[in-house]
Design a protein around this motif. Structure first.
Motif, mmCIF file in Angstrom:
data_model
loop_
_atom_site.group_PDB
_atom_site.id
_atom_site.type_symbol
_atom_site.label_atom_id
_atom_site.label_comp_id
_atom_site.label_asym_id
_atom_site.label_seq_id
_atom_site.Cartn_x
_atom_site.Cartn_y
_atom_site.Cartn_z
ATOM 1 N N MET A 188 0.829 -1.200 0.000
ATOM 2 C CA MET A 188 0.000 0.000 0.000
ATOM 3 C C MET A 188 0.871 1.260 0.000
ATOM 4 S SD MET A 188 -3.002 1.493 0.094
ATOM 5 C CE MET A 188 -4.303 0.432 0.776
ATOM 6 N N ASP A 189 1.889 1.280 0.846
ATOM 7 C CA ASP A 189 2.748 2.467 0.928
ATOM 8 C C ASP A 189 3.441 2.744 -0.400
ATOM 9 O OD1 ASP A 189 2.052 2.850 3.557
ATOM 10 O OD2 ASP A 189 3.880 1.964 4.392
ATOM 11 N N GLU A 190 3.894 1.706 -1.086
ATOM 12 C CA GLU A 190 4.563 1.882 -2.377
ATOM 13 C C GLU A 190 3.595 2.429 -3.423
ATOM 14 O OE1 GLU A 190 7.989 -1.605 -2.161
ATOM 15 O OE2 GLU A 190 5.943 -2.117 -2.772
ATOM 16 N N LEU A 191 2.394 1.885 -3.450
ATOM 17 C CA LEU A 191 1.399 2.354 -4.416
ATOM 18 C C LEU A 191 1.001 3.794 -4.152
ATOM 19 C CD1 LEU A 191 -0.854 -0.835 -4.564
ATOM 20 C CD2 LEU A 191 0.475 0.106 -6.486
ATOM 21 N N VAL A 192 0.778 4.133 -2.900
ATOM 22 C CA VAL A 192 0.348 5.487 -2.554
ATOM 23 C C VAL A 192 1.441 6.504 -2.878
ATOM 24 C CG1 VAL A 192 -0.226 7.021 -0.620
ATOM 25 C CG2 VAL A 192 -1.379 4.809 -0.862
ATOM 26 N N ALA A 193 2.695 6.161 -2.571
ATOM 27 C CA ALA A 193 3.799 7.083 -2.854
ATOM 28 C C ALA A 193 3.933 7.330 -4.352
ATOM 29 C CB ALA A 193 5.098 6.538 -2.279
ATOM 30 N N ARG A 194 3.877 6.264 -5.136
ATOM 31 C CA ARG A 194 3.969 6.427 -6.588
ATOM 32 C C ARG A 194 2.720 7.118 -7.133
ATOM 33 N NH1 ARG A 194 7.181 3.190 -10.299
ATOM 34 N NH2 ARG A 194 6.579 3.682 -12.448
ATOM 35 N N GLY A 195 1.581 6.739 -6.597
ATOM 36 C CA GLY A 195 0.323 7.308 -7.058
ATOM 37 C C GLY A 195 0.219 8.796 -6.817
ATOM 38 N N LYS A 196 0.796 9.269 -5.731
ATOM 39 C CA LYS A 196 0.782 10.712 -5.452
ATOM 40 C C LYS A 196 1.507 11.478 -6.550
ATOM 41 C CE LYS A 196 1.934 14.164 -1.934
ATOM 42 N NZ LYS A 196 2.503 14.386 -0.573
ATOM 43 N N ASN A 197 2.661 10.970 -6.957
ATOM 44 C CA ASN A 197 3.418 11.626 -8.027
ATOM 45 C C ASN A 197 2.656 11.596 -9.345
ATOM 46 O OD1 ASN A 197 5.629 12.273 -6.399
ATOM 47 N ND2 ASN A 197 6.631 10.309 -6.776
ATOM 48 N N VAL A 198 2.023 10.460 -9.637
ATOM 49 C CA VAL A 198 1.243 10.351 -10.870
ATOM 50 C C VAL A 198 0.058 11.303 -10.827
ATOM 51 C CG1 VAL A 198 -0.119 8.802 -12.332
ATOM 52 C CG2 VAL A 198 1.948 7.952 -11.196
ATOM 53 N N TYR A 199 -0.617 11.361 -9.694
ATOM 54 C CA TYR A 199 -1.777 12.246 -9.542
ATOM 55 C C TYR A 199 -1.378 13.696 -9.791
ATOM 56 C CZ TYR A 199 -5.811 14.607 -7.504
ATOM 57 O OH TYR A 199 -6.899 15.422 -7.322
ATOM 58 N N GLN A 200 -0.283 14.110 -9.203
ATOM 59 C CA GLN A 200 0.149 15.503 -9.357
ATOM 60 C C GLN A 200 0.509 15.821 -10.795
ATOM 61 O OE1 GLN A 200 3.265 15.844 -6.406
ATOM 62 N NE2 GLN A 200 1.815 16.161 -4.731
ATOM 63 N N GLY A 201 1.008 14.839 -11.527
ATOM 64 C CA GLY A 201 1.377 15.068 -12.907
ATOM 65 C C GLY A 201 0.222 15.007 -13.888
ATOM 66 N N TYR A 202 -0.751 14.122 -13.638
ATOM 67 C CA TYR A 202 -1.828 13.894 -14.593
ATOM 68 C C TYR A 202 -3.183 14.454 -14.161
ATOM 69 C CZ TYR A 202 0.897 10.534 -17.399
ATOM 70 O OH TYR A 202 1.813 9.935 -18.220
ATOM 71 N N CYS A 203 -3.463 14.435 -12.867
ATOM 72 C CA CYS A 203 -4.838 14.635 -12.408
ATOM 73 C C CYS A 203 -5.107 15.972 -11.718
ATOM 74 C CB CYS A 203 -5.240 13.521 -11.436
ATOM 75 S SG CYS A 203 -4.822 11.851 -11.980
ATOM 76 N N ALA A 204 -4.079 16.502 -11.053
ATOM 77 C CA ALA A 204 -4.297 17.641 -10.164
ATOM 78 C C ALA A 204 -4.792 18.881 -10.886
ATOM 79 C CB ALA A 204 -3.014 17.958 -9.398
ATOM 80 N N ALA A 205 -4.399 19.065 -12.152
ATOM 81 C CA ALA A 205 -4.802 20.268 -12.877
ATOM 82 C C ALA A 205 -6.316 20.399 -12.958
ATOM 83 C CB ALA A 205 -4.190 20.264 -14.279
ATOM 84 N N CYS A 206 -7.010 19.275 -13.072
ATOM 85 C CA CYS A 206 -8.474 19.306 -13.168
ATOM 86 C C CYS A 206 -9.155 18.996 -11.841
ATOM 87 C CB CYS A 206 -8.960 18.307 -14.215
ATOM 88 S SG CYS A 206 -8.600 18.777 -15.927
ATOM 89 N N HIS A 207 -8.575 18.078 -11.061
ATOM 90 C CA HIS A 207 -9.244 17.588 -9.855
ATOM 91 C C HIS A 207 -8.732 18.218 -8.565
ATOM 92 C CE1 HIS A 207 -11.496 14.593 -12.104
ATOM 93 N NE2 HIS A 207 -10.370 14.226 -12.708
ATOM 94 N N GLY A 208 -7.722 19.103 -8.680
ATOM 95 C CA GLY A 208 -7.232 19.802 -7.499
ATOM 96 C C GLY A 208 -6.109 19.063 -6.799
ATOM 97 N N MET A 209 -5.122 19.813 -6.293
ATOM 98 C CA MET A 209 -3.985 19.192 -5.615
ATOM 99 C C MET A 209 -4.411 18.404 -4.389
ATOM 100 S SD MET A 209 -1.101 19.597 -7.161
ATOM 101 C CE MET A 209 0.104 19.315 -5.866
ATOM 102 N N ASN A 210 -5.490 18.836 -3.754
ATOM 103 C CA ASN A 210 -5.988 18.160 -2.562
ATOM 104 C C ASN A 210 -7.295 17.414 -2.820
ATOM 105 O OD1 ASN A 210 -3.900 19.117 -0.712
ATOM 106 N ND2 ASN A 210 -4.809 21.133 -1.052
ATOM 107 N N GLY A 211 -7.536 17.126 -4.102
ATOM 108 C CA GLY A 211 -8.741 16.390 -4.464
ATOM 109 C C GLY A 211 -10.016 17.176 -4.317
#
Length: 216
Positions: A117-140
């Motif tokens: 879980m920790d590995e997925l969340v750490a990697r997922g945070k970086n992916v989210y910030q690169g792909y998702c945050a522009a539309c969905h917000g840095m804090n979701g």
């Protein structure tokens, strides 16, 4: 933070890299709406149409950075769709290609792994910030796109959440990321969304789950 240069609004995460003095063929398509891939100094302009593959070519005679933009009024982010082509020596191109092949091999090896879980969340945070945050917000919190924090998707059926990540939502701004992200990053970002921003679902997606979902 890095200082902004004169081209900071025309930068990209992954520039196209091609060798100098070489005829290069481009295959152009889109996965959402009609775009137009345009690099004036290379005399390249070709429509990118979902469901079709167009082709064009160029032969760059000088090493350098060539910039362009989408030339089709494609939607709300039209003004933020730059194109960057790096024309490099044939030797530098061979070194770049070798590096990319090594990265692909690394991703293939990661595909066979099971992550914590920790590995997925750490990697997922970086992916989210690169792909998702522009539309969905840095804090979701949402913005141009729906909020992730407390959303019915991120706290609902896992398979439906994964399907939206892979295939997008037709008729909306939610793109299909299954062809843009590798399966490791997709597994990580879905896991992150379901366990960040107070969602705390406790479930995980592994790369093999993404692979099987696409295959099915």
């Amino acid at each position: 933070t890095d200082e902004k240069g004169e081209h900071y609004l025309l930068e990209v995460d992954e520039p196209v890299v091609i060798p100098v003095d070489t005829k290069v063929r481009f295959l152009v398509t889109a996965n959402d709406v009609i775009h137009s891939w345009w690099v004036p100094e290379l005399a390249v302009k070709r429509d990118a149409i979902p469901g079709f593959v167009n082709e064009t070519w160029t032969k760059a005679e000088e090493i350098g950075i060539y910039r362009g933009q989408c030339a089709e009024l494609c939607g709300k982010d039209h003004g933020f769709m730059p194109v960057v082509v790096n024309v490099v020596s044939k030797e530098d191109y061979a070194a770049w290609l070798e590096k990319k092949q090594a990265e692909a091999a690394e991703i293939k090896a990661l595909m066979a792994q099971t992550f914590t879980m920790d590995e997925l969340v750490a990697r997922g945070k970086n992916v989210y910030q690169g792909y998702c945050a522009a539309c969905h917000g840095m804090n979701g919190e949402g913005g141009l796109g729906n909020a992730i924090a407390g959303s019915g998707i991120a706290t609902g059926d896992l398979t439906k959440h994964l399907d939206i990540g892979v295939n997008g939502v037709p008729g909306t701004a939610m793109q299909a990321f299954g062809g843009q992200m590798n399966d490791v990053d997709m597994a990580a970002v879905i896991t992150y969304q379901r366990n960040a921003f107070g969602n705390n679902m406790g479930d995980m997606v592994q790369p093999i789950d993404v692979f099987n979902h696409k295959k099915g």
